[in-house]
Scaffold this active site. Structure first.
Site, PDB file in Angstrom:
ATOM      1  N   HIS A 108      11.424  34.606   4.427  1.00 14.66           N
ATOM      2  CA  HIS A 108      11.268  34.221   3.028  1.00 14.66           C
ATOM      3  C   HIS A 108      10.950  35.403   2.114  1.00 14.66           C
ATOM      4  O   HIS A 108      10.138  35.244   1.193  1.00 14.66           O
ATOM      5  CB  HIS A 108      10.145  33.174   2.894  1.00 14.66           C
ATOM      6  CG  HIS A 108      10.438  31.884   3.590  1.00 14.66           C
ATOM      7  ND1 HIS A 108       9.471  30.969   3.919  1.00 14.66           N
ATOM      8  CD2 HIS A 108      11.613  31.347   4.004  1.00 14.66           C
ATOM      9  CE1 HIS A 108      10.016  29.933   4.521  1.00 14.66           C
ATOM     10  NE2 HIS A 108      11.317  30.137   4.596  1.00 14.66           N
TER      11      HIS A 108
HETATM   12  C1  LIG Z   1      17.371  32.857   9.445  1.00 13.15           C
HETATM   13  C2  LIG Z   1      16.874  32.276   8.134  1.00 13.15           C
HETATM   14  C3  LIG Z   1      16.265  31.026   8.141  1.00 13.15           C
HETATM   15  C4  LIG Z   1      15.805  30.482   6.937  1.00 13.15           C
HETATM   16  N1  LIG Z   1      15.352  29.191   6.934  1.00 13.15           N
HETATM   17  C5  LIG Z   1      15.066  28.592   5.756  1.00 13.15           C
HETATM   18  C6  LIG Z   1      14.786  27.209   5.701  1.00 13.15           C
HETATM   19  O1  LIG Z   1      14.821  26.492   6.708  1.00 13.15           O
HETATM   20  N2  LIG Z   1      14.501  26.658   4.480  1.00 13.15           N
HETATM   21  C7  LIG Z   1      14.470  27.413   3.350  1.00 13.15           C
HETATM   22  O2  LIG Z   1      14.152  26.872   2.291  1.00 13.15           O
HETATM   23  N3  LIG Z   1      14.742  28.732   3.367  1.00 13.15           N
HETATM   24  C8  LIG Z   1      15.080  29.323   4.541  1.00 13.15           C
HETATM   25  N4  LIG Z   1      15.456  30.633   4.548  1.00 13.15           N
HETATM   26  C9  LIG Z   1      15.389  31.393   3.287  1.00 13.15           C
HETATM   27  C10 LIG Z   1      16.503  31.027   2.289  1.00 13.15           C
HETATM   28  O3  LIG Z   1      17.730  30.833   2.949  1.00 13.15           O
HETATM   29  C11 LIG Z   1      16.594  32.150   1.244  1.00 13.15           C
HETATM   30  O4  LIG Z   1      15.359  32.220   0.553  1.00 13.15           O
HETATM   31  C12 LIG Z   1      17.708  31.925   0.214  1.00 13.15           C
HETATM   32  O5  LIG Z   1      18.944  31.731   0.847  1.00 13.15           O
HETATM   33  C13 LIG Z   1      17.782  33.139  -0.731  1.00 13.15           C
HETATM   34  O6  LIG Z   1      18.859  32.966  -1.606  1.00 13.15           O
HETATM   35  P1  LIG Z   1      19.417  34.171  -2.504  1.00 13.15           P
HETATM   36  O7  LIG Z   1      20.489  33.599  -3.323  1.00 13.15           O
HETATM   37  O8  LIG Z   1      18.279  34.862  -3.148  1.00 13.15           O
HETATM   38  O9  LIG Z   1      19.996  35.225  -1.452  1.00 13.15           O
HETATM   39  P2  LIG Z   1      21.144  35.062  -0.363  1.00 13.15           P
HETATM   40  O10 LIG Z   1      21.385  33.623  -0.068  1.00 13.15           O
HETATM   41  O11 LIG Z   1      20.775  35.937   0.771  1.00 13.15           O
HETATM   42  O12 LIG Z   1      22.446  35.584  -1.093  1.00 13.15           O
HETATM   43  C14 LIG Z   1      22.709  36.917  -1.417  1.00 13.15           C
HETATM   44  C15 LIG Z   1      24.212  37.129  -1.294  1.00 13.15           C
HETATM   45  O13 LIG Z   1      24.554  38.345  -1.920  1.00 13.15           O
HETATM   46  C16 LIG Z   1      25.451  39.043  -1.094  1.00 13.15           C
HETATM   47  N5  LIG Z   1      25.312  40.460  -1.410  1.00 13.15           N
HETATM   48  C17 LIG Z   1      24.244  41.268  -1.207  1.00 13.15           C
HETATM   49  N6  LIG Z   1      24.494  42.503  -1.659  1.00 13.15           N
HETATM   50  C18 LIG Z   1      25.753  42.477  -2.167  1.00 13.15           C
HETATM   51  C19 LIG Z   1      26.583  43.447  -2.778  1.00 13.15           C
HETATM   52  N7  LIG Z   1      26.163  44.706  -2.973  1.00 13.15           N
HETATM   53  N8  LIG Z   1      27.823  43.079  -3.174  1.00 13.15           N
HETATM   54  C20 LIG Z   1      28.273  41.806  -3.000  1.00 13.15           C
HETATM   55  N9  LIG Z   1      27.523  40.852  -2.408  1.00 13.15           N
HETATM   56  C21 LIG Z   1      26.282  41.184  -2.012  1.00 13.15           C
HETATM   57  C22 LIG Z   1      25.022  38.692   0.304  1.00 13.15           C
HETATM   58  O14 LIG Z   1      26.029  38.939   1.254  1.00 13.15           O
HETATM   59  C23 LIG Z   1      24.682  37.225   0.152  1.00 13.15           C
HETATM   60  O15 LIG Z   1      25.796  36.398   0.344  1.00 13.15           O
HETATM   61  C24 LIG Z   1      15.913  31.217   5.722  1.00 13.15           C
HETATM   62  C25 LIG Z   1      16.535  32.469   5.715  1.00 13.15           C
HETATM   63  C26 LIG Z   1      17.032  32.991   6.910  1.00 13.15           C
HETATM   64  C27 LIG Z   1      17.726  34.338   6.874  1.00 13.15           C
END
Ligand SMILES: Cc1cc2nc3c(=O)[nH]c(=O)nc-3n(C[C@H](O)[C@H](O)[C@H](O)COP(=O)(O)OP(=O)(O)OC[C@H]3O[C@@H](n4cnc5c(N)ncnc54)[C@H](O)[C@@H]3O)c2cc1C
Length: 539
Positions: free
Chosen positions: A474
């Site tokens: 997280h």
């Molecule tokens: C193994 C695991 C288990 C988890 N379990 C839970 C759970 O059960 N419940 C829950 O609520 N949360 C859980 N989480 C946390 C939750 O999934 C994250 O907090 C959430 O997905 C974050 O969303 P985000 O949009 O900030 O980032 P992300 O979903 O990580 O999205 C970022 C995106 O940007 C892309 N990216 C990054 N840099 C670049 C770049 N330079 N150019 C183009 N694209 C790029 C990445 O490839 C990715 O697709 C878990 C996370 C993991 C890894």
């Protein structure tokens, strides 16, 4: 050069929501850039498949942090989705909004419009809850939320009963008006398949002519005209390209990706950037600071009742689970292994829950650390109990290790660097032992396998925590939201301080980590961001 009204970087949990919401207006054009590729694989779509994606470099950034002093110099492995859907395509699907006070904290930190009463609407708009009628819950939204009542393993009720023996209340909805206590988790699945925001928001929106998705496109920097962000450079199939944004660039690249891209573009601590030879576009000392994460430890207990180990370990058990899944998309393959848990107060004088609990009717004490085969649990019945502090006070940071966008940044989580977090580690570990000794769990538990009876004193518990505790995945806060440009990266309208045409809308903007899992609040942030952008741009 191609031009779009909005260029969004990152098709993760937040990016998929924003791309869908902004493209609802047919008069604007939206480009979504994603470093990873397709999420159309069985191990992403099948709920229990997330064990397989945990170490799959083709869809996972697979970061390792720097050695953490508070964890006896161990590195922490941070999986992050590098695929359509981002970390929401590889997560454990637990759906928890967080405590109402978490968002009131955000507001009190100088962010008007982010109190619980302000953001509740966005949580509700996002969800399609399948449980019984309840106030505060959304129906008909894109993300299906499945209530595990009647579906979870029977031992979950034993865990809930033992918690009640210790005086903790039970709840039938962590996302309801109170949400305090122990109960069953809800998960983001629809018809037995993962309900990521890629499936829920992006896929239907891709039918629109005004939304374009480019995958395998890693953003390498932002382009500027003075203080105004004008576009994004990215590399795809070894070719460097640039797109321009007529209205705004929106970073949704996640806690690591968004801060890294800012720094690569000259937005960060001026001295740090200069040391790497990166021209400073805007001195923004808060970029990459303020990282917060949940840190958990698990205790393993052998049981005298069958657990999911008995169902999933033997070949015939796997076959039966597979048949069951094919029959009605139900059974253990359709769920997360985190089935029950809670938000509890470790002391009655606290004003809000300080610990999150997990009960999983399955165990993996014999799986090598480098594997996470959820379908290969221990060959004997056992379960695991875990906890993490809800609101850790340690603050981590990240910085560039190189001006090369393809080099990984240096991540320093700084876990257990405050007395409060150390105290919570001991309190929570002690509490797991109390739970294990409370009826009716006591009668079901045969033996504590890990850490075992040799770990007895508070000093032992802390030493064990330092040896074994790890991230709950997280990490948030590297581009924190707030009013002060020296301490925060974006303002309460998610605009980057000191720059124009640039917003950030993902988990990186959390001013403080919410008390629970971070996917639902990230979805909320993106829903609210869409409204902020639409209203500012139509003004
Ligand atoms: C193994 C695991 C288990 C988890 N379990 C839970 C759970 O059960 N419940 C829950 O609520 N949360 C859980 N989480 C946390 C939750 O999934 C994250 O907090 C959430 O997905 C974050 O969303 P985000 O949009 O900030 O980032 P992300 O979903 O990580 O999205 C970022 C995106 O940007 C892309 N990216 C990054 N840099 C670049 C770049 N330079 N150019 C183009 N694209 C790029 C990445 O490839 C990715 O697709 C878990 C996370 C993991 C890894």
């Amino acid at each position: 050069m191609d031009a779009f009204d909005y260029v969004i970087v990152g098709a993760g949990t937040a990016g998929c929501v924003l791309a869908s919401r902004l493209s609802e207006d047919p008069s604007v054009s939206v480009l979504l850039l994603e470093a990873g590729g397709s999420d159309r694989t069985i191990w992403i779509q099948l709920p229990i498949g997330y064990g397989r994606t945990y170490f799959d470099a083709s869809i996972n950034w697979m970061y390792d942090t720097a050695p953490v002093p508070g964890l006896n110099g161990r590195e922490s492995y941070w999986p992050r989705g590098k695929v359509i859907g981002g970390s929401g395509s590889i997560n454990a699907m637990v759906h928890v909004r967080g405590r109402p006070e978490d968002f009131d904290d955000w507001k009190d930190l100088g962010n008007p419009g982010w109190g619980f009463d302000d953001v509740l609407h966005y949580f509700m708009r996002a969800e399609d809850f399948d449980g019984g009628p309840r106030s505060h819950r959304g129906r008909g939204g894109p993300v299906r939320v499945t209530d595990l009542t009647g579906l979870a393993h029977p031992l979950c009720q034993t865990f809930i009963a033992a918690s009640q023996t210790l005086g903790f209340p039970s709840t039938d909805d962590f996302n309801g008006p109170s949400g305090e206590g122990v109960g069953l988790y809800q998960i983001t699945t629809r018809d037995g398949l993962r309900a990521s925001t890629a499936n829920a928001y992006l896929r239907p929106a891709l039918q629109r002519k005004n939304l374009k998705l480019i995958s395998h496109a890693q953003a390498t920097g932002l382009t500027f005209d003075g203080a105004r962000a004008t576009g994004v450079s990215y590399r795809r199939q070894a070719v460097e390209q640039t797109v321009s944004a007529r209205r705004e660039v929106i970073l949704c690249a996640g806690t690591i990706g968004s801060a890294q891209l800012l720094m690569l573009s000259g937005v960060g601590d001026g001295a740090d950037l200069q040391a790497l030879g990166i021209p400073v576009r805007h001195h923004a000392p808060a970029v990459g600071r303020n990282i917060q994460d949940h840190l958990a430890v698990s205790y393993f207990y052998k049981t005298n009742r069958p657990t999911l180990n008995n169902e999933l370990r033997p070949f015939h058990g796997k076959a039966l689970a597979g048949l069951r899944y094919l029959w009605d998309r139900g059974g253990p393959l359709s769920m997360s292994v985190n089935q029950a848990g809670g938000f509890i107060r470790s002391r009655p004088d606290l004003t809000r829950p300080d610990l999150q609990l997990y009960f999983s009717p399955v165990s993996y004490t014999q799986t090598p650390l480098s594997e996470r085969r959820l379908l290969n649990p221990d060959p004997f019945p056992a379960v695991l109990l875990s906890f993490n502090a809800c609101r850790p006070t340690s603050r981590g940071r990240m910085s560039l290790s190189s001006p090369d966008p393809f080099e990984y940044p240096l991540i320093e989580p700084n876990y257990l660097s405050t007395d409060k977090d150390i105290e919570d580690a001991v309190t929570g570990s002690r509490l797991l032992r109390q739970l294990a000794a409370a009826e009716p769990l006591k009668s079901v538990f045969v033996e504590e396998l890990i850490p075992g009876p040799k770990v007895a004193t508070d000093e032992d518990l802390l030493a064990d925590f330092r040896d074994r505790a790890d991230t709950v995945y997280h990490p948030v806060g590297s581009c924190g939201m707030g009013p002060d440009p020296t301490r925060h990266v974006v303002d309460p309208r998610l605009k980057a301080h000191g720059l124009e045409g640039l917003r950030i809308a993902d988990a990186s903007i959390f001013p403080t980590v919410t008390s629970g899992n971070t996917n639902a609040p990230t979805t909320m942030v993106a829903e609210k961001a869409a409204d902020l952008i639409r209203s500012d741009d139509s003004a």
